[in-house]
Design an enzyme around this catalytic site. Structure first.
Site, PDB file in Angstrom:
ATOM      1  N   CYS A 340       0.813  -1.277   0.078  1.00  0.00           N
ATOM      2  CA  CYS A 340       0.131  -0.003   0.004  1.00  0.00           C
ATOM      3  C   CYS A 340       0.705   1.264  -0.007  1.00  0.00           C
ATOM      4  O   CYS A 340       0.414   2.322  -0.040  1.00  0.00           O
ATOM      5  CB  CYS A 340      -0.818  -0.175   1.270  1.00  0.00           C
ATOM      6  SG  CYS A 340      -0.095   0.230   2.709  1.00  0.00           S
ATOM      7  N   HIS A 341       2.265   1.071   0.091  1.00  0.00           N
ATOM      8  CA  HIS A 341       2.878   2.454   0.155  1.00  0.00           C
ATOM      9  C   HIS A 341       4.229   2.261  -0.629  1.00  0.00           C
ATOM     10  O   HIS A 341       5.161   1.783  -0.256  1.00  0.00           O
ATOM     11  CB  HIS A 341       3.470   2.418   1.772  1.00  0.00           C
ATOM     12  CG  HIS A 341       4.254   3.777   2.129  1.00  0.00           C
ATOM     13  ND1 HIS A 341       5.707   3.696   1.923  1.00  0.00           N
ATOM     14  CD2 HIS A 341       4.013   4.942   2.620  1.00  0.00           C
ATOM     15  CE1 HIS A 341       5.887   5.004   2.453  1.00  0.00           C
ATOM     16  NE2 HIS A 341       4.922   5.548   2.987  1.00  0.00           N
TER      17      HIS A 341
END
Length: 835
Positions: A340-341
């Protein structure tokens, strides 16, 4: 203002009700909280009575994170979407901005600017630790520097050839960590942009408040934009000789260690798993077995499980002589924090690296004897201590292992016990992150409480030594002691002699009669019972409450079979339901009738708040029997249920069960008044072929053999219609597991077949991706009025799409399940997401 105080008071009352088993849906509660947060923000910011719209709402922030910047900031920025990469916010679950209230500065000018943003701390949030937002999440939620530097034009300079990396920050907390129901406001400022050779830098800071009270300051922030070659060539953290030399630590002159023990220790994966379960003795040794604690607060689980093992721990070690600990964690390419990052640049967040070191320090402090009761103690930063974060390397999908080295430099009481330490993090042996003056205090306790607890522990050990018995635990299992009902007893009730589980009253069911059982392996997801209150054995009445635990195996069959590394919805539902069956047996339901009875779930309404992965550790399910009604030879029982992981609410709802004779089950007529959808000729002409392909479960868990029809714009609402079938095989594994002497297909697997149809429809609409098998925070209901047994022939399942959110890639559907033409299941308001 009075109105704002009323809003806050209303939310505090709502949160207390939530803790006592919410009867309202979590979706409603979350919507109310977000709505109130917006109102509070507007009251704080408006001088007049006009309602101001945020600069960006959460949906637009999510679009900035994973979609197109042009759709957020307009055509002036659209060209950036054609670049290889751009600055993004993290995707969920780490996208923590609920709204951007305002923005200052000239777009694309690369000058100074600012933004005011907010984050809502919601009940059941995935990250909650001791009922509070963790340190790293409180800092990470001020992530709008990412949006702000893009708004000010950095992508037009980097042209998609460089990626964002945090370099330095200094964080000081001014108050305790926020709790659910509170809103954190961040005032973020970029002071200037600069260039160092080819590297673009910017310097930023923020102040954050909760209800107008200062929460934390982030100063001396510096981030840069680097090529892959520059990142690979980095030397990591470089120390000056004086920064490694021994130095005296600080502690009170009358300092006394609570726990005896010298030398170096280490704790493996199983010991840390026991620690997370609250079993202090299995991790730290028998000296912790007699502590008067019912459920010790230890380490988070789920996504916040950040350390796998302790390679070295020495309470007198380290540069300052006050303690040293070295933790280790395995990195997998699909770890959630990498995925997600960011969307197109997977890298571990620097704030999460801080939390990794913080959890490692907590293990050292717990081994030191700083332990307390869950719900009564908590961990938070020391107010006024400025902690420095210096990042000189990265953790990516190519990283295999990380190490966290923490050296304590100060110990004390304020009156809560606190520690200050320096930390160093390594990625595959390379030092990449240095943290100075990392602080933690254990709120809710003090020196006298800890010393008294350990004195009482010595007394209990002495009593046990004299009597030859372990200390008594009452009706609740004490941390480190045996559960009230262990795995062997639960397995005996599932597939062995019921009297081995419950004693003499159930001997009649060992051979003479048949009793309703729990599922057996591999569908048994109940390991132990740790609490029994409000009821007595073999006294049938409502009001009983039990806590049940299930240890999630990291290599469980259902993770492999699900096609993705998350627990299938059907298994999570069983985690919630199986303790209801155990409680029904404990109070003697089977003894109320001279006729052998079967146990069947009749339906329920629930909400899932968090996904469960292989690193979840132990799930704790609390169930309460709220109704027991006898009628016409049947028993009807209602239950409330709540599943928690590391104290965080994972799944909650209400459900209904019944005890029926075989004759009564054979006479079931199904769900009355149901009219299945029959596509018109025009609809059928628009049907498209749909194959069961990648991303779907394997044969063990796949509950659909064929898709008969799929009409993307069909169904009663014209949003989509899909129907599939499964041929019943009497030799399938679930008939053997569910139940012994009463084979029936689990209703949870029937719901899985419906969800699998929804997955196929969602994949056709949005393409490949990981499925959030039940969209989080959405209420759903199911109704059962029949059964699938080995003599059944064909199961037919249909899903009618009721809504599709293209921005969130979220699909909603209702559906029905039929067996040999009889409609027996109804599913309402189910939702899933393609993540």
């Amino acid at each position: 203002s009075a109105l704002r105080l009323q809003l806050v008071a209303a939310h505090e009352a709502g949160l207390k009700a939530h803790e006592a088993f919410l009867r309202l849906s979590e979706g409603f509660a979350r919507a109310q909280l977000r709505n109130a947060a917006v109102q509070t923000s507007l009251l704080n910011s408006l001088a007049g009575g006009a309602v101001a719209k945020p600069f960006l709402d959460r949906r637009q922030c999510l679009e900035f994170a994973s979609g197109a910047i042009g759709r957020v900031l307009g055509e002036r920025f659209a060209a950036v979407d054609g670049q290889p990469t751009r600055v993004r916010l993290p995707e969920e679950p780490l996208m923590l901005m609920d709204r951007i209230l305002s923005v200052r500065g000239e777009p694309r000018a690369l000058g100074a600017g600012g933004a005011v943003t907010e984050h809502d701390v919601l009940p059941g949030a995935w990250y909650l630790d001791c009922g509070r937002i963790p340190t790293c999440i409180a800092v990470e939620a001020g992530q709008a520097d990412l949006f702000l530097c893009a708004y000010l034009g950095i992508d037009f300079e980097t042209k998609g050839l460089r990626v964002y990396r945090l370099l330095d920050a200094e964080v000081t907390f001014h108050g305790g960590l926020p709790r659910p129901g509170e809103v954190i406001r961040y005032d973020i400022r970029i002071d200037r942009f600069a260039r160092h050779g080819d590297v673009r830098l910017f310097f930023f800071n923020f102040e954050s408040t909760v209800g107008g009270r200062p929460l934390l300051s982030m100063r001396k922030g510096c981030a840069g934009f680097f090529t892959a070659e520059e990142l690979a060539a980095g030397k990591g953290v470089v120390f000056k000789p004086e920064e490694l030399a021994p130095a005296p630590g600080r502690k009170p002159e009358d300092w006394r260690e609570l726990v005896a023990g010298a030398g170096k220790l280490s704790f493996g994966d199983k010991q840390l798993a026991a620690l997370r379960r609250g079993d202090l003795a299995s991790c730290f040794g028998p000296g912790f077995a007699s502590l008067p604690l019912e459920r010790p607060e230890t380490l988070p689980v789920g996504r916040m499980r950040l350390v796998d093992r302790i390679l070295e721990l020495d309470v007198r070690g380290g540069r300052f002589g006050l303690g040293f600990v070295k933790g280790e964690a395995d990195i997998r390419p699909d770890d959630w924090h990498l995925a997600c990052h960011f969307k197109d640049d997977h890298v571990m967040p620097g704030t999460l690296m801080y939390e990794c070191c913080l959890h490692t320090l907590r293990v050292l402090l717990m081994r030191r004897g700083w332990v307390g009761e869950a719900g009564q103690v908590w961990y938070e930063p020391v107010v006024g201590v400025a902690s420095g974060l210096h990042c000189r390397g990265q953790v990516t999908a190519a990283t295999r292992k990380v190490w966290y080295e923490v050296a304590v430099k100060e110990l004390g009481f304020d009156p809560a016990p606190f520690a200050v330490a320096d930390a160093l993090m390594y990625a595959d042996g390379k030092p990449i992150v240095r943290i100075t003056d990392m602080s933690v205090r254990m709120g809710g306790t003090d020196r006298g409480t800890l010393e008294s607890m350990w004195s009482r522990s010595c007394e209990l050990r002495a009593e046990g030594a004299e009597s030859g018995r372990p200390p008594a635990g009452g009706v609740r299992a004490v941390g480190g002691q045996a559960p009230l009902f262990d795995t062997n007893k639960i397995l005996a009730f599932a597939t062995g002699k019921p009297s081995d589980a419950f004693g003499e009253p159930y001997q009649v069911f060992d051979s003479e009669r048949v009793i309703a059982r729990l599922p057996g392996p591999p569908y048994q997801v109940l390991d132990r019972i740790t609490r029994i209150e409000g009821c007595a054995a073999f006294k049938l009445a409502a009001g009983g409450v039990v806590d049940a635990e299930y240890d999630v195996p990291p290599d469980a069959w259902y993770f492999k079979s699900n096609g993705q590394p998350t627990m299938p919805f059907g298994v999570l539902l069983e985690v919630a339901l199986q303790p209801c069956g155990w409680l029904a047996a404990y109070v003697g339901s089977a003894l109320s009738s001279a006729t052998d009875l079967c146990f069947r779930n009749l339906g329920g309404t629930a909400i899932q708040h968090e996904e469960i992965g292989p690193d979840a550790g132990t799930l704790t399910t609390t169930v309460k029997m709220t109704k027991n009604l006898a009628s016409a030879g049947m028993l009807i029982q209602d239950y409330e249920m709540a599943v928690r992981c590391g104290g965080r609410l994972v799944y909650e709802g209400t459900t209904e069960f019944g005890f029926f004779s075989k004759a009564a089950l054979s006479e079931q007529v199904g769900i009355r008044g149901t009219v299945l959808h029959s596509p018109s000729e025009a609809e059928s002409a628009r049907s498209v072929m749909l194959e069961i392909g990648p991303g779907m479960p394997d044969r063990t868990l796949l509950m659909i053999d064929d898709v008969d029809i799929f009409i993307p714009d069909g169904g009663p609402k014209g949003m989509g219609f899909i129907r599939g079938t499964k041929r019943v095989d009497p030799s399938e594994w679930f008939f053997k597991a569910h139940f012994y002497q009463d084979p029936v297909c689990p209703g949870s697997l029937g719901l899985e077949s419906f969800i699998q149809l929804m997955k196929l429809a969602a994949r056709q609409r949005w393409g490949e991706g990981r499925f959030e098998s039940m969209a989080l925070g959405r209420k759903h209901s199911w109704l059962y009025r029949g059964q699938v047994i080995p003599t059944s022939r064909v199961v037919t399942v249909e899903a009618r799409v009721t809504a599709a959110d293209d921005a969130r890639r979220e699909l909603h559907a209702d559906g029905f399940l039929s067996v040999d033409g009889k409609v027996i299941y109804k599913m309402t308001d189910f939702a899933l997401r393609v993540v």
